[in-house]
Scaffold this active site. Sequence first.
Site, PDB file in Angstrom:
ATOM      1  CB  SER A 194      -0.954  -0.006   1.189  1.00 30.92           C
ATOM      2  OG  SER A 194      -0.261  -0.160   2.400  1.00 30.92           O
ATOM      3  CG  HIS A 222      -3.717  -0.720  -2.552  1.00 31.76           C
ATOM      4  ND1 HIS A 222      -4.243   0.548  -2.520  1.00 31.76           N
ATOM      5  CD2 HIS A 222      -3.390  -1.023  -1.274  1.00 31.76           C
ATOM      6  CE1 HIS A 222      -4.214   1.003  -1.279  1.00 31.76           C
ATOM      7  NE2 HIS A 222      -3.703   0.066  -0.502  1.00 31.76           N
ATOM      8  CE  LYS A 247      -7.482   1.063   0.628  1.00 31.77           C
ATOM      9  NZ  LYS A 247      -6.759   0.209   1.525  1.00 31.77           N
TER      10      LYS A 247
HETATM   11  C1  LIG Z   1      -6.790  -0.027   2.908  1.00 35.02           C
HETATM   12  C2  LIG Z   1      -6.215  -1.352   3.190  1.00 35.02           C
HETATM   13  C3  LIG Z   1      -6.872  -2.249   4.032  1.00 35.02           C
HETATM   14  C4  LIG Z   1      -8.074  -1.865   4.838  1.00 35.02           C
HETATM   15  O1  LIG Z   1      -9.229  -1.849   4.069  1.00 35.02           O
HETATM   16  P1  LIG Z   1     -10.462  -0.956   4.550  1.00 35.02           P
HETATM   17  O2  LIG Z   1     -11.589  -1.474   3.744  1.00 35.02           O
HETATM   18  O3  LIG Z   1     -10.097   0.460   4.256  1.00 35.02           O
HETATM   19  O4  LIG Z   1     -10.621  -1.195   6.016  1.00 35.02           O
HETATM   20  C5  LIG Z   1      -6.344  -3.511   4.172  1.00 35.02           C
HETATM   21  N1  LIG Z   1      -5.204  -3.862   3.544  1.00 35.02           N
HETATM   22  C6  LIG Z   1      -4.536  -3.015   2.751  1.00 35.02           C
HETATM   23  C7  LIG Z   1      -3.287  -3.466   2.075  1.00 35.02           C
HETATM   24  C8  LIG Z   1      -5.018  -1.730   2.550  1.00 35.02           C
HETATM   25  O5  LIG Z   1      -4.339  -0.879   1.790  1.00 35.02           O
END
Ligand SMILES: *Cc1c(COP(=O)(O)O)cnc(C)c1O
Length: 390
Positions: A194, A222, A247
């Site tokens: 991330s 992602h 996302k």
């Molecule tokens: C954003 C993210 C999460 C968390 O997901 P949410 O739906 O925002 O709680 C988990 N793992 C990674 C790698 C992320 O970037």
Amino acid sequence: MPQPDTADNRDPRQTLDAFAQDKLDSLAARGLTRRVIDTHRTDGMWVEREGRRLLSFSCNDYLNLSQHPAVKQAAIAAIETYGVGSGASRLITGNHPLFAQLEQRLSRLKGTDAACVFGSGYLANSGIIPVLAGPDDLVLVDELAHACIWSGAQLSRGKVVTFRHNDLDDLEALLKRYRASARHALVVTDGVFSMDGDLAPLDAMAPLAQRHDAWLMTDDAHGLGVLSSGRGSARADVPLQMGTLSKAIGSYGGYLAASAPVIELMRNRARTFVYSTGLPAAMVAAAIAALDLIETDKAYIAQPLAKARLFTRLTNLPDAQSPIVPVVIGDADATMAASRGLIDDGFLVAGIRPPTVPMGTARLRLTFTAQHPVDEIERLAAIVRNRIMA
Ligand SMILES: *Cc1c(COP(=O)(O)O)cnc(C)c1O
């Protein structure tokens, strides 16, 4: 009842506030204070913040679907039909019929037998890992894995061991050292990292995990919607494919795609599934509408990565592997100053500091979306090259 010594008999509200203030002072002294700023996301990647209109390179809404008319309409229609909140855990009365549809869509996209939707990605990881690993088990985690993987690993009470980032030799050495004394072993990694935007070497990691009788779990937060024609970073031989709807999907929520028995076990045992209210219908409907768009417009979903690559070409950075591009500066204050400077140029680019990233690797983190205008990417690249990287 023994009475506390009057000299120490301080008002707990004072000690509580003093505790909080001490912690805040210590963060401030290290330049690590964070604050929330009202951000009005107007359309796609344009935002209004403190009276200015800025082009954001800091949203994970890679396909701009959170603002797509069909996605919004699906959410509105679901509210009209099912109401706003889902009212209870999915195991009680919170399981509106849209869940089955979404889970079927996710498992089909991921090539698994089944899928299970959670309230968020964070809740998914916090719930999944403790179901699969307990005190007699080994959990191997990439050192740069997302914070919620760490939460899940800690909650498992298994033996948690870190392997060096994307280092298969290190992973193999740790498996050789610890696997035999554990009942089960779980290897967990981000599919797309991330804060760095690089990919886990799953082609080699999946067979390595198999050879050592370890279960591989990837976090595709992602990747879904933007890599491999929308399927994301994971491969068919990864038995545990977790991800988020928050996302590229443009909605909210998390999921696990896996075999039928694993998913059935999650529905019975994952505490964040059992004891948390079901995701609202609007979010589920929006995710389904987003998947419809992702599955039909392959040219559009290739755009975020293409735009990230344009930027890395223009700045002579290593070729982007995902829509996330880090510009590592190192010092936290210098990073935040660079981020503030870009505001004057009309760009919103978040500075990321420890503890989100390791000490000494503070960075600007840029995310590219399908609709970012090319001329603005060129203008930003010139500023980054001439002023920030110079
Ligand atoms: C954003 C993210 C999460 C968390 O997901 P949410 O739906 O925002 O709680 C988990 N793992 C990674 C790698 C992320 O970037």
